[in-house]
Design an enzyme around this catalytic site. Sequence first.
Site, PDB file in Angstrom:
ATOM      1  N   ASN A   5     -10.618  -2.776   2.003  1.00  0.00           N
ATOM      2  CA  ASN A   5     -10.222  -2.831   0.592  1.00  0.00           C
ATOM      3  C   ASN A   5     -11.443  -2.578  -0.286  1.00  0.00           C
ATOM      4  O   ASN A   5     -12.576  -2.565   0.210  1.00  0.00           O
ATOM      5  CB  ASN A   5      -9.675  -4.225   0.245  1.00  0.00           C
ATOM      6  CG  ASN A   5      -8.218  -4.388   0.651  1.00  0.00           C
ATOM      7  OD1 ASN A   5      -7.476  -3.420   0.797  1.00  0.00           O
ATOM      8  ND2 ASN A   5      -7.812  -5.625   0.832  1.00  0.00           N
ATOM      9  N   HIS A  40       0.815  -1.226   0.000  1.00  0.00           N
ATOM     10  CA  HIS A  40       0.000   0.000   0.000  1.00  0.00           C
ATOM     11  C   HIS A  40       0.846   1.272   0.000  1.00  0.00           C
ATOM     12  O   HIS A  40       0.455   2.282   0.593  1.00  0.00           O
ATOM     13  CB  HIS A  40      -0.988   0.023   1.183  1.00  0.00           C
ATOM     14  CG  HIS A  40      -2.049  -1.028   1.111  1.00  0.00           C
ATOM     15  ND1 HIS A  40      -3.176  -0.895   0.338  1.00  0.00           N
ATOM     16  CD2 HIS A  40      -2.137  -2.247   1.696  1.00  0.00           C
ATOM     17  CE1 HIS A  40      -3.926  -1.995   0.452  1.00  0.00           C
ATOM     18  NE2 HIS A  40      -3.309  -2.830   1.264  1.00  0.00           N
TER      19      HIS A  40
END
EC number: 1.11.1.6
Length: 507
Positions: free
Chosen positions: A138, A65
């Site tokens: 997510n 990320h």
Amino acid sequence: MNTDNTNTSDVRKDRIVTNSLGNPINEPFATQRVGQHGPLLLQDSNLIDLLAHFNRENIPQRLPHAHGSGAFGYFEVTDDITDVCGSAMFNKIGKKTRCLIRFSTVGGDKGSADTARDPRGFSTKFYTEEGNLDWVYNNTPVFFIRDPSKFPHFIHTQRRNPETNTPDANMFWDFLTTPENQVAIHQVMILFSDRGTPASYRHMNGYSGHTYKWSNKNGDWKYVQVHIITDQGIKNLTIEEAIKKAGEDADFCQKDLFNSIAKGKFPSWTVYIQTMTQDEAKSLPFSVFDLTKVWPHKQFPLRRVGRIVLNENPKNYFAQIEEAAFAPSNTVPYQEPSADPVLQARLFAYADAQRYRLGPNYHQIPVNCPYASKMFNPAIRDGPMNVNGNFGNEPNYLNTSKDYSFIQQQKPIQQHQEVWNGPAIPYHWATSEGDIDFVQARELYTKVLSKQPGAQERLAHNIGIHIAPAADTIQQRVINMFAKVDKNLANGIRKECEAKKRDSSKF
Ligand code: NDP
């Protein structure tokens, strides 16, 4: 508290250039040297100050990320769910709580393309009166693994080959087609469907994926999953559009988010929950703690809770987005983690990553401060970069003879909810449990994608192109795995792969 810690307004007012300690610099663009063309002087501490700080501008990038964008806004309660959750943020219809969302890709480094085929991180920090709450979600409702011991292995297969230093289709598909890793099939289907390349951060949903445990003020509890559904509608790019954008305008989604907020076109999402009782969980054909499965909508309908609106761009990306630290362990009363093993591991791993990346006092960085509540624990003190006064002359331990009213306010954790016992064993849950792991992937293909014109063909196209650079044996393993979902899908992948290989051989 202000989450903008840039101090630029004060500096701009005076317009006096200084070094990092505030000493005025008369000649910011002239170095001290011997004569006109002689060597530089060590006494030019302003130059040393500038260069030394420049060398230290980077902090460790997140793994994964690393690449992301974010904005501030608010969560507003639209519906009463106090029968499910006693958290203060839900206690009144119309109540607003300030929040921050950071969207991200997963596998790429900082600076990689926004339009890469990848799940998207969807992390929200709520500044509640009961402390900060992070929903670290997510844009997909499931994940690739259900045993956290697989996580670093899986992420490594998405990164660069240690020898060639390039992404590697063999690594990627070798891992995913190994029989004990085929639990990933549902997530792989979503990743290679249209939703694997969202057109923008504004046009995608967020999902808790994990099961959580929420309780009301009477102590009644339920398993909960959260869905954050885009009000802009789902919009995706085709693989060709995504590749083109990556070449022409790699920061496309960052610009889209920033510009739409700057223009007053505030993106919003509607927040829903699904709830499940412990008895209902027992009769599921899969475990309620299995991150590779969704809860069918018909059986567990979505219940509306509120909306999130993003209406404020960060003024400083580094201070407010790069330094924002999200961790699922940051939670509030009445919202608890379930025994989902991947979530349990994330409770440790995320906060640990922030301590490594930003230091143990990362909660003192303005964007991470629980400014809407009052942090009080004088045993959590000292350490590098402690800048908040360090509890002054409070004793450095909790003195139980003192009247700490917050202890009485805090509701006890609902320890009676679940009772666990058994021997300590290495449980191989990572291994696929036969067809059950393919059922929902098949439903996605046969019931959902079949209703979206061209979606099944695009899925085969996207997978076929992706496996074309892999070894023939790996390609065959991929085709065999997708044949367990649907034979037509496997045939489609084979054809697309052959076509791509023919095309590539022309160069
Ligand atoms: P429904 O038949 O009630 O609805 C299907 C859902 O599929 C839609 O609501 C939409 O989710 C989602 N969807 C549409 N296109 C895609 C895509 N390309 N990739 C991923 N999801 C997509 O769902 P069921 O609950 O009966 O489940 C059927 C299948 O739908 C599941 O096997 C799962 O693959 C998928 N799904 C289910 C979700 C759930 O929580 N039940 C959530 C997401 C997907 P949304 O409304 O969230 O946009």
